[in-house]
Design a protein around this motif. Structure first.
Motif, PDB file in Angstrom:
ATOM      1  N   PRO A 212       0.896  -1.266   0.099  1.00  0.00           N
ATOM      2  CA  PRO A 212       0.123  -0.050   0.037  1.00  0.00           C
ATOM      3  C   PRO A 212       0.783   1.342   0.201  1.00  0.00           C
ATOM      4  CG  PRO A 212      -0.178  -1.164   2.131  1.00  0.00           C
ATOM      5  CD  PRO A 212       0.648  -1.898   1.249  1.00  0.00           C
ATOM      6  N   MET A 213       0.536   2.335  -0.929  1.00  0.00           N
ATOM      7  CA  MET A 213       1.069   3.689  -0.787  1.00  0.00           C
ATOM      8  C   MET A 213       0.118   4.856  -0.579  1.00  0.00           C
ATOM      9  SD  MET A 213       3.441   5.332  -3.616  1.00  0.00           S
ATOM     10  CE  MET A 213       4.761   3.975  -3.287  1.00  0.00           C
ATOM     11  N   ILE A 214       0.297   5.556   0.462  1.00  0.00           N
ATOM     12  CA  ILE A 214      -0.464   6.363   0.773  1.00  0.00           C
ATOM     13  C   ILE A 214       0.259   7.740   0.915  1.00  0.00           C
ATOM     14  CG2 ILE A 214      -2.103   7.368   2.579  1.00  0.00           C
ATOM     15  CD1 ILE A 214      -2.984   4.380   3.244  1.00  0.00           C
ATOM     16  N   GLY A 215      -0.075   8.891   0.129  1.00  0.00           N
ATOM     17  CA  GLY A 215       0.511  10.119   0.280  1.00  0.00           C
ATOM     18  C   GLY A 215       2.208   9.935  -0.095  1.00  0.00           C
ATOM     19  N   GLY A 216       2.343   9.177  -0.890  1.00  0.00           N
ATOM     20  CA  GLY A 216       3.701   9.006  -1.514  1.00  0.00           C
ATOM     21  C   GLY A 216       4.503   7.876  -0.463  1.00  0.00           C
ATOM     22  N   ARG A 217       3.871   7.453   0.543  1.00  0.00           N
ATOM     23  CA  ARG A 217       4.600   6.691   1.630  1.00  0.00           C
ATOM     24  C   ARG A 217       4.044   5.049   1.349  1.00  0.00           C
ATOM     25  NH1 ARG A 217       7.531   9.746   5.070  1.00  0.00           N
ATOM     26  NH2 ARG A 217       7.216  11.817   5.165  1.00  0.00           N
ATOM     27  N   CYS A 218       5.083   4.330   1.578  1.00  0.00           N
ATOM     28  CA  CYS A 218       4.962   2.952   1.922  1.00  0.00           C
ATOM     29  C   CYS A 218       5.828   2.180   2.813  1.00  0.00           C
ATOM     30  CB  CYS A 218       5.119   2.218   0.483  1.00  0.00           C
ATOM     31  SG  CYS A 218       6.855   2.213   0.024  1.00  0.00           S
ATOM     32  N   GLY A 219       5.812   1.022   2.943  1.00  0.00           N
ATOM     33  CA  GLY A 219       6.417   0.408   3.922  1.00  0.00           C
ATOM     34  C   GLY A 219       5.950   0.313   5.382  1.00  0.00           C
ATOM     35  N   PHE A 220       4.559   0.272   5.466  1.00  0.00           N
ATOM     36  CA  PHE A 220       3.842   0.404   6.853  1.00  0.00           C
ATOM     37  C   PHE A 220       4.038  -0.731   7.596  1.00  0.00           C
ATOM     38  CE2 PHE A 220       1.545   3.115   3.687  1.00  0.00           C
ATOM     39  CZ  PHE A 220       1.378   4.424   4.648  1.00  0.00           C
ATOM     40  N   LEU A 221       4.279  -0.651   8.991  1.00  0.00           N
ATOM     41  CA  LEU A 221       4.555  -1.717   9.980  1.00  0.00           C
ATOM     42  C   LEU A 221       3.515  -2.832   9.959  1.00  0.00           C
ATOM     43  CD1 LEU A 221       6.495   0.207  12.725  1.00  0.00           C
ATOM     44  CD2 LEU A 221       7.375  -0.993  10.926  1.00  0.00           C
ATOM     45  N   TYR A 222       2.411  -2.282  10.261  1.00  0.00           N
ATOM     46  CA  TYR A 222       1.311  -3.201  10.470  1.00  0.00           C
ATOM     47  C   TYR A 222      -0.035  -2.981   9.388  1.00  0.00           C
ATOM     48  CZ  TYR A 222       3.835  -4.078  14.755  1.00  0.00           C
ATOM     49  OH  TYR A 222       4.667  -4.369  15.691  1.00  0.00           O
ATOM     50  N   LEU A 223      -0.550  -3.975   8.862  1.00  0.00           N
ATOM     51  CA  LEU A 223      -1.424  -4.172   7.922  1.00  0.00           C
ATOM     52  C   LEU A 223      -2.656  -4.955   8.378  1.00  0.00           C
ATOM     53  CD1 LEU A 223       0.461  -4.660   4.591  1.00  0.00           C
ATOM     54  CD2 LEU A 223      -0.028  -2.645   5.655  1.00  0.00           C
ATOM     55  N   ASP A 224      -3.877  -4.447   8.142  1.00  0.00           N
ATOM     56  CA  ASP A 224      -5.186  -5.037   8.684  1.00  0.00           C
ATOM     57  C   ASP A 224      -5.207  -6.368   7.658  1.00  0.00           C
ATOM     58  OD1 ASP A 224      -6.208  -4.000   6.296  1.00  0.00           O
ATOM     59  OD2 ASP A 224      -7.350  -2.474   7.330  1.00  0.00           O
ATOM     60  N   LYS A 225      -6.380  -6.879   7.910  1.00  0.00           N
ATOM     61  CA  LYS A 225      -6.514  -8.126   7.054  1.00  0.00           C
ATOM     62  C   LYS A 225      -6.999  -8.036   5.743  1.00  0.00           C
ATOM     63  CE  LYS A 225     -11.732  -7.955   8.618  1.00  0.00           C
ATOM     64  NZ  LYS A 225     -12.346  -7.316   7.760  1.00  0.00           N
ATOM     65  N   ASP A 226      -7.177  -6.478   5.352  1.00  0.00           N
ATOM     66  CA  ASP A 226      -7.493  -6.366   3.731  1.00  0.00           C
ATOM     67  C   ASP A 226      -6.215  -5.817   3.263  1.00  0.00           C
ATOM     68  OD1 ASP A 226     -10.164  -6.924   4.000  1.00  0.00           O
ATOM     69  OD2 ASP A 226     -10.691  -4.902   4.862  1.00  0.00           O
ATOM     70  N   GLY A 227      -4.909  -5.746   4.166  1.00  0.00           N
ATOM     71  CA  GLY A 227      -3.619  -5.094   3.365  1.00  0.00           C
ATOM     72  C   GLY A 227      -3.449  -3.719   3.522  1.00  0.00           C
ATOM     73  N   LYS A 228      -4.509  -3.020   4.349  1.00  0.00           N
ATOM     74  CA  LYS A 228      -4.498  -1.724   4.284  1.00  0.00           C
ATOM     75  C   LYS A 228      -3.541  -1.334   5.714  1.00  0.00           C
ATOM     76  CE  LYS A 228      -8.634  -0.808   1.673  1.00  0.00           C
ATOM     77  NZ  LYS A 228     -10.027  -0.571   1.944  1.00  0.00           N
ATOM     78  N   PRO A 229      -2.991  -0.026   5.673  1.00  0.00           N
ATOM     79  CA  PRO A 229      -2.186   0.085   6.831  1.00  0.00           C
ATOM     80  C   PRO A 229      -3.270   0.323   8.158  1.00  0.00           C
ATOM     81  CG  PRO A 229      -1.659   1.533   5.127  1.00  0.00           C
ATOM     82  CD  PRO A 229      -2.575   0.886   4.650  1.00  0.00           C
TER      83      PRO A 229
END
Length: 92
Positions: free
Chosen positions: A23-40
């Motif tokens: 996932p990329m949000i506001g030009g950022r990616c590499g979020f530590l934890y994702l929910d069951k849908d793969g979103k931060p």
């Protein structure tokens, strides 16, 4: 950020389930934890986890745990760091 913290974050990312697409949000990616849908994960996710943990603990132990939220943890951390001598402006 210390090298230890950076390495810890890298391990979390390396060990998390691999999303179909990063996932990329506001030009950022590499979020530590994702929910069951793969979103931060967002604050509401963490509040739900904390509530569940407190409820489970309180159903097992006689001495009850007070309501603890991520916000309370943040303030406790910042208060402890300020008491240990860290410049409060650094904590912002």
């Amino acid at each position: 950020m210390t090298d230890d913290v950076y390495q810890c974050f890298q391990r979390i990312i390396a060990n998390r389930p691999k999303p179909k697409t990063e996932p990329m949000i506001g030009g950022r990616c590499g979020f530590l934890y994702l929910d069951k849908d793969g979103k931060p994960m967002v604050a509401l996710h963490w509040e739900h986890y904390f509530k569940h943990i407190c409820q489970k603990y309180n159903s097992i132990y006689k001495v009850q745990m007070p309501k603890v939220t991520p916000h309370v943890c943040r303030h406790t951390f910042c208060s402890n760091m300020a008491k240990s001598g860290m410049n409060p402006k650094t904590l912002i």
